[in-house]
Design a protein around this motif. Structure first.
Motif, mmCIF file in Angstrom:
data_model
loop_
_atom_site.group_PDB
_atom_site.id
_atom_site.type_symbol
_atom_site.label_atom_id
_atom_site.label_comp_id
_atom_site.label_asym_id
_atom_site.label_seq_id
_atom_site.Cartn_x
_atom_site.Cartn_y
_atom_site.Cartn_z
ATOM 1 N N CYS A 21 0.848 -1.190 0.000
ATOM 2 C CA CYS A 21 0.000 0.000 0.000
ATOM 3 C C CYS A 21 0.881 1.236 0.000
ATOM 4 O O CYS A 21 2.104 1.136 -0.024
ATOM 5 C CB CYS A 21 -0.932 0.005 1.212
ATOM 6 S SG CYS A 21 -0.061 0.047 2.786
ATOM 7 N N THR A 22 0.262 2.397 0.066
ATOM 8 C CA THR A 22 0.988 3.664 0.167
ATOM 9 C C THR A 22 0.537 4.385 1.428
ATOM 10 O O THR A 22 -0.663 4.634 1.610
ATOM 11 C CB THR A 22 0.734 4.543 -1.068
ATOM 12 O OG1 THR A 22 1.134 3.826 -2.232
ATOM 13 C CG2 THR A 22 1.530 5.831 -0.996
ATOM 14 N N PHE A 23 1.496 4.708 2.307
ATOM 15 C CA PHE A 23 1.221 5.491 3.512
ATOM 16 C C PHE A 23 1.212 6.958 3.095
ATOM 17 O O PHE A 23 2.190 7.472 2.566
ATOM 18 C CB PHE A 23 2.306 5.235 4.565
ATOM 19 C CG PHE A 23 2.252 6.158 5.745
ATOM 20 C CD1 PHE A 23 1.182 6.138 6.617
ATOM 21 C CD2 PHE A 23 3.291 7.042 6.002
ATOM 22 C CE1 PHE A 23 1.135 6.992 7.716
ATOM 23 C CE2 PHE A 23 3.259 7.895 7.090
ATOM 24 C CZ PHE A 23 2.184 7.867 7.949
ATOM 25 N N THR A 47 10.673 -1.256 9.059
ATOM 26 C CA THR A 47 11.006 0.112 8.670
ATOM 27 C C THR A 47 10.088 1.105 9.364
ATOM 28 O O THR A 47 8.864 0.977 9.305
ATOM 29 C CB THR A 47 10.879 0.278 7.144
ATOM 30 O OG1 THR A 47 11.749 -0.658 6.511
ATOM 31 C CG2 THR A 47 11.233 1.688 6.709
ATOM 32 N N VAL A 48 10.675 2.087 10.033
ATOM 33 C CA VAL A 48 9.904 3.127 10.713
ATOM 34 C C VAL A 48 9.538 4.203 9.691
ATOM 35 O O VAL A 48 10.413 4.793 9.055
ATOM 36 C CB VAL A 48 10.702 3.747 11.878
ATOM 37 C CG1 VAL A 48 9.943 4.915 12.492
ATOM 38 C CG2 VAL A 48 11.002 2.684 12.935
ATOM 39 N N LEU A 49 8.245 4.433 9.530
ATOM 40 C CA LEU A 49 7.752 5.465 8.609
ATOM 41 C C LEU A 49 7.635 6.820 9.295
ATOM 42 O O LEU A 49 7.841 7.858 8.673
ATOM 43 C CB LEU A 49 6.385 5.057 8.061
ATOM 44 C CG LEU A 49 6.337 3.729 7.301
ATOM 45 C CD1 LEU A 49 4.897 3.352 6.993
ATOM 46 C CD2 LEU A 49 7.170 3.804 6.041
ATOM 47 N N ASP A 66 2.628 12.580 -2.030
ATOM 48 C CA ASP A 66 3.077 11.505 -2.925
ATOM 49 C C ASP A 66 3.127 10.164 -2.211
ATOM 50 O O ASP A 66 3.167 9.120 -2.842
ATOM 51 C CB ASP A 66 4.439 11.830 -3.515
ATOM 52 C CG ASP A 66 4.364 12.967 -4.513
ATOM 53 O OD1 ASP A 66 3.283 13.153 -5.107
ATOM 54 O OD2 ASP A 66 5.372 13.672 -4.694
ATOM 55 N N GLY A 67 3.158 10.183 -0.891
ATOM 56 C CA GLY A 67 3.137 8.962 -0.102
ATOM 57 C C GLY A 67 4.459 8.215 -0.065
ATOM 58 O O GLY A 67 5.417 8.574 -0.745
ATOM 59 N N VAL A 68 4.477 7.196 0.772
ATOM 60 C CA VAL A 68 5.618 6.299 0.902
ATOM 61 C C VAL A 68 5.110 4.892 0.635
ATOM 62 O O VAL A 68 4.175 4.426 1.300
ATOM 63 C CB VAL A 68 6.235 6.380 2.322
ATOM 64 C CG1 VAL A 68 7.351 5.367 2.474
ATOM 65 C CG2 VAL A 68 6.717 7.779 2.624
ATOM 66 N N ARG A 69 5.694 4.217 -0.333
ATOM 67 C CA ARG A 69 5.272 2.855 -0.690
ATOM 68 C C ARG A 69 5.685 1.891 0.414
ATOM 69 O O ARG A 69 6.832 1.899 0.850
ATOM 70 C CB ARG A 69 5.903 2.451 -2.020
ATOM 71 C CG ARG A 69 5.356 1.185 -2.575
ATOM 72 C CD ARG A 69 3.965 1.414 -3.138
ATOM 73 N NE ARG A 69 3.417 0.145 -3.570
ATOM 74 C CZ ARG A 69 2.163 -0.181 -3.471
ATOM 75 N NH1 ARG A 69 1.298 0.653 -2.952
ATOM 76 N NH2 ARG A 69 1.726 -1.339 -3.890
ATOM 77 N N HIS A 85 -6.949 9.128 12.530
ATOM 78 C CA HIS A 85 -6.891 8.190 11.417
ATOM 79 C C HIS A 85 -5.499 8.157 10.790
ATOM 80 O O HIS A 85 -4.698 9.076 10.978
ATOM 81 C CB HIS A 85 -7.933 8.555 10.345
ATOM 82 C CG HIS A 85 -7.643 9.856 9.662
ATOM 83 N ND1 HIS A 85 -8.164 11.045 10.102
ATOM 84 C CD2 HIS A 85 -6.885 10.163 8.583
ATOM 85 C CE1 HIS A 85 -7.739 12.027 9.316
ATOM 86 N NE2 HIS A 85 -6.953 11.507 8.377
ATOM 87 N N VAL A 86 -5.256 7.072 10.047
ATOM 88 C CA VAL A 86 -4.061 6.937 9.210
ATOM 89 C C VAL A 86 -4.560 6.855 7.783
ATOM 90 O O VAL A 86 -5.532 6.174 7.488
ATOM 91 C CB VAL A 86 -3.271 5.656 9.593
ATOM 92 C CG1 VAL A 86 -2.115 5.437 8.641
ATOM 93 C CG2 VAL A 86 -2.768 5.758 11.029
ATOM 94 N N ARG A 87 -3.902 7.594 6.877
ATOM 95 C CA ARG A 87 -4.321 7.625 5.471
ATOM 96 C C ARG A 87 -3.509 6.626 4.645
ATOM 97 O O ARG A 87 -2.285 6.653 4.657
ATOM 98 C CB ARG A 87 -4.184 9.043 4.907
ATOM 99 C CG ARG A 87 -5.163 10.007 5.564
ATOM 100 C CD ARG A 87 -5.146 11.377 4.956
ATOM 101 N NE ARG A 87 -3.938 12.144 5.205
ATOM 102 C CZ ARG A 87 -3.678 12.816 6.326
ATOM 103 N NH1 ARG A 87 -4.533 12.794 7.331
ATOM 104 N NH2 ARG A 87 -2.567 13.497 6.440
ATOM 105 N N ILE A 88 -4.232 5.769 3.926
ATOM 106 C CA ILE A 88 -3.644 4.719 3.090
ATOM 107 C C ILE A 88 -4.124 4.907 1.659
ATOM 108 O O ILE A 88 -5.307 5.129 1.421
ATOM 109 C CB ILE A 88 -4.083 3.320 3.589
ATOM 110 C CG1 ILE A 88 -3.671 3.110 5.044
ATOM 111 C CG2 ILE A 88 -3.527 2.224 2.702
ATOM 112 C CD1 ILE A 88 -2.204 3.102 5.295
#
Length: 89
Positions: A21-23, A47-49, A66-69, A85-88
């Motif tokens: 997914c994309t964070f 991995t710590v985002l 742009d997010g992080v894959r 919330h967390v956006r995915i």
């Protein structure tokens, strides 16, 4: 144009999404204060985002257009209750 994200409600430690997914960010609040760590994983490792501390009555909004894959998924770990919330993507 950046792809839209889905907001997933969280109240504490949880796997937000399992699978690639994309964070795209988060919006969190804590009444008591909390340490928050978000991982690319379904467990509290990897991995710590993002990692930050919310003071009592504090909030934080992270917006990654742009997010992080993420290869494995997204997991949030909190030291106390949170709202938000967390956006995915």
């Amino acid at each position: 144009m950046t792809a839209q994200a889905r907001a997933v409600n969280v109240t504490g430690s949880a796997t937000v999404f399992a699978g690639p997914c994309t964070f795209r960010g988060c919006a969190l609040f804590s009444t008591a204060g909390a340490t928050v760590t978000i991982y690319d994983n379904t467990a509290a490792s990897g991995t710590v985002l993002a990692k930050f501390t919310l003071p009592a009555g504090g909030d934080k909004d992270i917006d990654l257009a742009d997010g992080v894959r993420c290869d494995v998924g997204v997991r949030i770990e909190t030291s106390a209750a949170v709202e938000g919330h967390v956006r995915i993507g």
